[in-house]
Design an enzyme around this catalytic site. Structure first.
Site, PDB file in Angstrom:
ATOM      1  N   GLU A  63     -27.759  26.072  -0.318  1.00 15.30           N
ATOM      2  CA  GLU A  63     -27.100  25.662   0.931  1.00 15.30           C
ATOM      3  C   GLU A  63     -26.632  26.854   1.758  1.00 15.30           C
ATOM      4  OE1 GLU A  63     -23.987  22.796  -0.049  1.00 15.30           O
ATOM      5  OE2 GLU A  63     -25.367  21.163   0.360  1.00 15.30           O
ATOM      6  N   ALA A  93     -20.523  15.467  -6.374  1.00 13.50           N
ATOM      7  CA  ALA A  93     -20.082  16.676  -7.096  1.00 13.50           C
ATOM      8  C   ALA A  93     -20.163  16.554  -8.620  1.00 13.50           C
ATOM      9  CB  ALA A  93     -18.672  17.115  -6.701  1.00 13.50           C
ATOM     10  N   ALA A  94     -20.715  15.467  -9.126  1.00 15.06           N
ATOM     11  CA  ALA A  94     -20.865  15.364 -10.591  1.00 15.06           C
ATOM     12  C   ALA A  94     -21.804  16.463 -11.094  1.00 15.06           C
ATOM     13  CB  ALA A  94     -21.397  13.990 -10.970  1.00 15.06           C
ATOM     14  N   GLY A  95     -22.898  16.683 -10.372  1.00 11.98           N
ATOM     15  CA  GLY A  95     -23.841  17.739 -10.772  1.00 11.98           C
ATOM     16  C   GLY A  95     -23.199  19.122 -10.661  1.00 11.98           C
ATOM     17  N   ASP A  96     -22.390  19.323  -9.632  1.00 12.11           N
ATOM     18  CA  ASP A  96     -21.711  20.620  -9.467  1.00 12.11           C
ATOM     19  C   ASP A  96     -20.701  20.842 -10.593  1.00 12.11           C
ATOM     20  OD1 ASP A  96     -23.100  20.946  -7.061  1.00 12.11           O
ATOM     21  OD2 ASP A  96     -21.528  19.924  -5.931  1.00 12.11           O
ATOM     22  N   GLY A 135     -14.337  11.658  -4.300  1.00 11.75           N
ATOM     23  CA  GLY A 135     -14.350  12.965  -3.648  1.00 11.75           C
ATOM     24  C   GLY A 135     -15.126  14.012  -4.420  1.00 11.75           C
ATOM     25  N   SER A 157     -12.336  15.571  -7.401  1.00  9.05           N
ATOM     26  CA  SER A 157     -12.773  14.842  -8.607  1.00  9.05           C
ATOM     27  C   SER A 157     -13.003  15.759  -9.804  1.00  9.05           C
ATOM     28  CB  SER A 157     -14.080  14.093  -8.307  1.00  9.05           C
ATOM     29  OG  SER A 157     -15.171  14.994  -8.234  1.00  9.05           O
TER      30      SER A 157
HETATM   31  O1  RIB Z   1     -23.005  18.289  -4.349  1.00  7.35           O
HETATM   32  C1  RIB Z   1     -22.092  17.627  -3.527  1.00  7.35           C
HETATM   33  C2  RIB Z   1     -21.894  18.393  -2.250  1.00  7.35           C
HETATM   34  O2  RIB Z   1     -23.094  18.399  -1.513  1.00  7.35           O
HETATM   35  C3  RIB Z   1     -20.861  17.805  -1.311  1.00  7.35           C
HETATM   36  O3  RIB Z   1     -19.559  18.260  -1.579  1.00  7.35           O
HETATM   37  C4  RIB Z   1     -21.400  18.181   0.062  1.00  7.35           C
HETATM   38  O4  RIB Z   1     -20.580  19.061   0.767  1.00  7.35           O
HETATM   39  C5  RIB Z   1     -22.787  18.734  -0.170  1.00  7.35           C
HETATM   40  O5  RIB Z   1     -22.816  20.106  -0.102  1.00  7.35           O
END
Ligand code: RIB
Length: 296
Positions: free
Chosen positions: A136, A240-243, A278, A282
């Site tokens: 990103e 954001a689960a993957g993050d 969120g 989260s």
């Molecule tokens: O992976 C989730 C994220 O993807 C969100 O927080 C959004 O901002 C996008 O970047």
């Protein structure tokens, strides 16, 4: 082992919808909220909450105060961020009643990173430190090559998929963390049972960490393949689960923990994230993940 995360910071505008909006449709939302997000920021916060030593490189505009504060609250130095003339990146996120999402991103400041700025932060890394990036921000091909040239452990989460992605120097990547959609795009193999081997064949240098939604995840390298199932929870919001998974997985690896333990901790952290609304809000703290693991 230190970690430098180079990644996006977004303001997430989250809309609760009865279903994802269709072409030509105007849809009334059941709720709206705004919260910090962005794949880079989410992963940095997950790393910090997991207890890792992490610095964050990225850019925000003048309207980025919330995201700077989010880093500070997580114990991460916001002074390393570049200040951009562009507005801060943002995401428009629809969340349906089953907790699934649909995301639009507008890069804004995330697309304004400069090589000199990144090089100065890379100067603070030592060989073996982890360089983490997602898809990103700009300058990624240069960054991946530079990370490899400096003998860093290059971890890359190729999310979201973009047309340029297959042309990136992925042979510079040491740890590839991806989901099955990204896995299919990069390996050409859509069968999840054959995807780990296809990814390993395509990127023989990389340790591959593939998440498979409800089917859990599989880690594979030239020596071992390790699987982990999901911890079933009621999904509220999968954003954001993957993050969260990525941050916890790398934090455990950076501590020298075995892959099986890292997968278990990352899966538990992701389950907790899915059960809360969120992105950044989260992401669980290390203590919450350890408690969850004791009970499950
Ligand atoms: O992976 C989730 C994220 O993807 C969100 O927080 C959004 O901002 C996008 O970047």
């Amino acid at each position: 082992m230190k970690i430098l995360c180079v990644g996006s910071l977004n303001i997430d505008r989250v809309y609760q919808v009865p279903h994802f909006v269709q072409a030509g449709e105007t849809l009334a939302c059941a709720g709206f909220s705004q919260a910090p997000g962005g794949k880079g920021l989410n992963q940095t916060v997950a790393l910090a909450r997991a207890g890792a030593s992490v610095r964050h490189a990225g850019a925000v505009g003048e309207d980025g105060g919330l995201l700077r504060q989010t880093l500070r609250d997580a114990g991460v130095d916001d002074g390393l961020l570049a200040q951009s003339a562009q507005p801060t990146g943002h995401a428009i996120i629809q969340v349906d009643p089953s907790g699934q999402n649909c995301i639009l991103v507008s890069a804004g400041a995330n697309g304004t990173l400069e090589r000199d700025y990144l090089a100065a932060l890379l100067d603070g890394c030592e060989p073996g430190d982890i360089l983490l990036a997602q898809n990103e921000t700009n300058e990624l091909p240069w960054l991946l090559r530079e990370g490899r040239r400096r003998q860093l452990t290059v971890a890359f989460n190729p999310s979201p998929i973009t047309p340029e992605l297959p042309g990136y120097p992925l042979d510079c990547v040491d740890i590839l963390i991806l989901n099955e959609i990204e896995g299919a795009a990069l390996s050409g193999e859509s069968d999840p049972t054959r995807m780990p081997a296809a990814l390993r064949a395509a990127y023989p240098r990389a340790r591959v960490m593939l998440t498979l939604g409800g089917d859990g995840c599989v880690y594979t390298d030239q020596r071992e393949t390790v699987r982990q199932g999901i911890f079933p929870v009621k999904a509220v919001d999968t954003t954001a689960a993957g993050d969260t998974f990525t941050g916890y997985f790398l934090a455990w690896l950076a501590e020298g923990k075995p892959v099986a333990q890292a997968l278990r901790a990352a899966s538990a952290a992701a389950a907790l994230a899915v059960s809360r609304p969120g992105a950044v809000p989260s992401i669980p703290a290390r203590r919450q993940v350890l408690d969850f693991l004791c009970k499950n």
